[in-house]
Scaffold this motif. Sequence first.
Motif, mmCIF file in Angstrom:
data_model
loop_
_atom_site.group_PDB
_atom_site.id
_atom_site.type_symbol
_atom_site.label_atom_id
_atom_site.label_comp_id
_atom_site.label_asym_id
_atom_site.label_seq_id
_atom_site.Cartn_x
_atom_site.Cartn_y
_atom_site.Cartn_z
ATOM 1 N N VAL A 207 -14.301 4.651 1.008
ATOM 2 C CA VAL A 207 -13.193 5.525 0.618
ATOM 3 C C VAL A 207 -13.558 6.318 -0.634
ATOM 4 O O VAL A 207 -13.282 7.529 -0.719
ATOM 5 C CB VAL A 207 -11.913 4.684 0.385
ATOM 6 C CG1 VAL A 207 -10.837 5.514 -0.294
ATOM 7 C CG2 VAL A 207 -11.390 4.135 1.702
ATOM 8 N N THR B 8 -5.974 -7.960 1.580
ATOM 9 C CA THR B 8 -6.369 -6.905 0.639
ATOM 10 C C THR B 8 -7.832 -7.045 0.232
ATOM 11 O O THR B 8 -8.554 -6.051 0.118
ATOM 12 C CB THR B 8 -5.480 -6.922 -0.611
ATOM 13 O OG1 THR B 8 -5.576 -8.201 -1.250
ATOM 14 C CG2 THR B 8 -4.039 -6.653 -0.251
ATOM 15 N N VAL C 60 -5.330 8.429 -3.757
ATOM 16 C CA VAL C 60 -5.773 7.632 -2.611
ATOM 17 C C VAL C 60 -6.727 6.532 -3.067
ATOM 18 O O VAL C 60 -6.609 5.369 -2.664
ATOM 19 C CB VAL C 60 -6.440 8.530 -1.554
ATOM 20 C CG1 VAL C 60 -7.154 7.693 -0.499
ATOM 21 C CG2 VAL C 60 -5.398 9.419 -0.885
ATOM 22 N N THR D 45 -4.836 3.952 -5.038
ATOM 23 C CA THR D 45 -4.029 3.122 -4.139
ATOM 24 C C THR D 45 -4.887 2.053 -3.479
ATOM 25 O O THR D 45 -4.534 0.874 -3.452
ATOM 26 C CB THR D 45 -3.364 3.995 -3.066
ATOM 27 O OG1 THR D 45 -2.472 4.915 -3.688
ATOM 28 C CG2 THR D 45 -2.590 3.139 -2.074
ATOM 29 N N TRP D 46 -6.033 2.458 -2.950
ATOM 30 C CA TRP D 46 -6.885 1.522 -2.203
ATOM 31 C C TRP D 46 -7.562 0.514 -3.124
ATOM 32 O O TRP D 46 -7.995 -0.547 -2.677
ATOM 33 C CB TRP D 46 -7.917 2.300 -1.405
ATOM 34 C CG TRP D 46 -8.313 1.628 -0.130
ATOM 35 C CD1 TRP D 46 -9.558 1.211 0.243
ATOM 36 C CD2 TRP D 46 -7.463 1.310 0.974
ATOM 37 N NE1 TRP D 46 -9.540 0.641 1.488
ATOM 38 C CE2 TRP D 46 -8.251 0.694 1.967
ATOM 39 C CE3 TRP D 46 -6.094 1.471 1.217
ATOM 40 C CZ2 TRP D 46 -7.733 0.244 3.174
ATOM 41 C CZ3 TRP D 46 -5.575 1.023 2.418
ATOM 42 C CH2 TRP D 46 -6.392 0.424 3.382
ATOM 43 N N THR E 5 -13.810 -1.741 2.539
ATOM 44 C CA THR E 5 -13.717 -0.296 2.799
ATOM 45 C C THR E 5 -13.560 0.539 1.533
ATOM 46 O O THR E 5 -13.542 1.767 1.615
ATOM 47 C CB THR E 5 -12.526 -0.003 3.725
ATOM 48 O OG1 THR E 5 -11.308 -0.488 3.119
ATOM 49 C CG2 THR E 5 -12.700 -0.678 5.075
ATOM 50 N N LEU E 6 -13.445 -0.102 0.369
ATOM 51 C CA LEU E 6 -13.215 0.664 -0.861
ATOM 52 C C LEU E 6 -14.380 1.595 -1.176
ATOM 53 O O LEU E 6 -14.164 2.766 -1.536
ATOM 54 C CB LEU E 6 -12.966 -0.294 -2.032
ATOM 55 C CG LEU E 6 -12.681 0.356 -3.395
ATOM 56 C CD1 LEU E 6 -11.469 1.272 -3.308
ATOM 57 C CD2 LEU E 6 -12.461 -0.714 -4.467
ATOM 58 N N LEU F 288 1.064 4.104 -2.991
ATOM 59 C CA LEU F 288 0.707 5.501 -2.763
ATOM 60 C C LEU F 288 1.870 6.427 -3.117
ATOM 61 O O LEU F 288 1.667 7.474 -3.765
ATOM 62 C CB LEU F 288 0.292 5.708 -1.308
ATOM 63 C CG LEU F 288 -0.133 7.135 -0.934
ATOM 64 C CD1 LEU F 288 -1.329 7.594 -1.767
ATOM 65 C CD2 LEU F 288 -0.466 7.215 0.557
ATOM 66 N N GLN G 274 -9.380 -3.938 2.153
ATOM 67 C CA GLN G 274 -9.623 -2.955 1.096
ATOM 68 C C GLN G 274 -10.960 -3.185 0.411
ATOM 69 O O GLN G 274 -11.634 -2.235 0.003
ATOM 70 C CB GLN G 274 -8.483 -3.007 0.072
ATOM 71 C CG GLN G 274 -7.138 -2.529 0.651
ATOM 72 C CD GLN G 274 -5.986 -2.737 -0.312
ATOM 73 O OE1 GLN G 274 -4.968 -3.311 0.040
ATOM 74 N NE2 GLN G 274 -6.133 -2.295 -1.539
ATOM 75 N N VAL H 120 0.837 -1.209 0.000
ATOM 76 C CA VAL H 120 0.000 0.000 0.000
ATOM 77 C C VAL H 120 0.867 1.253 0.000
ATOM 78 O O VAL H 120 0.615 2.213 -0.746
ATOM 79 C CB VAL H 120 -0.954 -0.004 1.210
ATOM 80 C CG1 VAL H 120 -1.703 1.319 1.311
ATOM 81 C CG2 VAL H 120 -1.949 -1.159 1.097
ATOM 82 N N SER I 255 -13.984 10.377 -0.839
ATOM 83 C CA SER I 255 -13.106 11.147 -1.729
ATOM 84 C C SER I 255 -13.883 12.165 -2.556
ATOM 85 O O SER I 255 -13.328 13.172 -2.988
ATOM 86 C CB SER I 255 -12.356 10.194 -2.667
ATOM 87 O OG SER I 255 -13.237 9.620 -3.611
ATOM 88 N N THR J 196 -6.041 -4.110 -5.264
ATOM 89 C CA THR J 196 -6.111 -5.359 -4.515
ATOM 90 C C THR J 196 -5.371 -6.481 -5.234
ATOM 91 O O THR J 196 -5.161 -6.440 -6.441
ATOM 92 C CB THR J 196 -7.574 -5.783 -4.309
ATOM 93 O OG1 THR J 196 -8.225 -5.839 -5.584
ATOM 94 C CG2 THR J 196 -8.299 -4.788 -3.426
#
Length: 525
Positions: free
Chosen positions: A397, A386, A340, A343-344, A393-394, A315, A390, A311, A401, A347
């Motif tokens: 996020v 991942t 961000v 990056t997230w 929570t993707l 980033l 991720q 990660v 954003s 996976t």
Amino acid sequence: MRSVGTVLALVVLATVVSTFARRWRIPAPSLLVVAGLAVALLPGTPEIRISPEIIGLVVLPPLLYASAEDMPWRELRAVWKPVGILAIGLVLASAAAVGAVAALVTPLSWQMALVLGAVLASTDPVAVTALGRRLALPPRVQVLVQAESLFNDATSLVLVRVAAGIAVASAAANWGAAGSEFLVLAGGGTVIGAAVGGVITLIRRRTEDPVLETVIALVTPYAAYLLAEAAHTSGVTSCVVAGVVLGGRGDRLTNARIRLQLHAVYGTVVFLLESVVFSLIGLALPSQVRALADGDRSWPFYALAVAATLVAVRLLWLAPLSAVVQRKGGIGRPNWRVPVVLTWAGTRGVMPLAAALSIPEIAGNGTPLAGRPLVLVLTTAVVVVTLVVQGFTLAPVVRASGIALEPAHTAREEAQARSRLADAGLARLEELAELEVVPDVVLDRLRRGLTARLEDARDRLTESEGTDGVATESADRVYRQLRRDLIAVETVELQSLYDAHRISDTTRRRLQRALDLEEARLTDA
């Protein structure tokens, strides 16, 4: 896997979990991994061993092909430079960073640490595509993430072969040979994939049998993969290129009924394969852990350190690249939200697991390859981390954003496109009316239908269309024929809107499917 019964039970489990994931609106890959882990920990669960041949030959080709086929040409051409940078530069950086961290914090030798870095260096197209379906990302961001995951595998596979060769033979790295191998793998796979796509295009243009079309579509990814592997090039790259070539021409190769049938069949195949393969990842981890030596029991800490490294490197790589791209695009103050999210969204999944399973079990001196069980456990554990962390929570996020497309934006774009399609149909209808060769009752029926659709699109209401019965069977037949003619005009207008960058690929596909459904109903009537 031990028996057919185990396979069938796995299919049933995966299907049930995926169904609930869709109903609960949560990422199916993440829930499938959790379910697989839970089942594997139950007493009496048979030990699951994943065959690399099953993953590489049976599962990967159709999933890669389906992901590539959804890739819009227009957005892909717009992001090919950053995709190339990520597919080569970020993969090399990730492999080096993970290898260094693994050599420091784990008992792996530096050779096997390099193997682990190469295995986990690339993001996974199957996982990225499965998670990305739920997100309303801007088209170019979505394509960048998906294209990177599709095209970075050639780099990663070359690194795995080189690193595994070093570990098996305990020899120094030959980076000149590695560069040549990369050109052979990626270049050869690209040529073969493009050739397969061209041949299949010629065949499908001359085929109107729905059954034959379906068989051709199912066989295409395996043909691309096997031909490339037989030529000692990258079967993964060949599948991806064939999918991109055919995906950009799919709407022009077949009629509405065949497109609908292919969509249903391939949707079922992808659903089953994704469900099974993500369940397998969770099911396999406990048995892999039991095969570890006593000195490797700190593997959870090692896995977290490797996942955090991936990660962080991603980033650090994406932030300056995103800033450069945004500045070239005329944005004075770079937006931190895009790197961000990118990056997230990176996976790991099926591809790293397949690469880890392909590592030889025996070293050059005839002894078992030291560190292979730990590499396999860490690969699976990082994939699980991942997908779960991720994956779950993707969506939050992306929402935080603020770069996700608002539902109102998508609805407005679709309504405007529907309005343009109805206008095109009405214009064509007036041309036919001036010829005075069509019965007035048919013209009135078509005009009412198009007018209702136009008003519905402009007002964004859910009015039902009023329809009057046609007096005679011949008039009804004329109506169906003319409506199909108008659908052809609307299809041309839809493609023009897309080519003029007035609508996104998602809107184009949704409206094309609606036109296909209507045309199929007219044909069956």
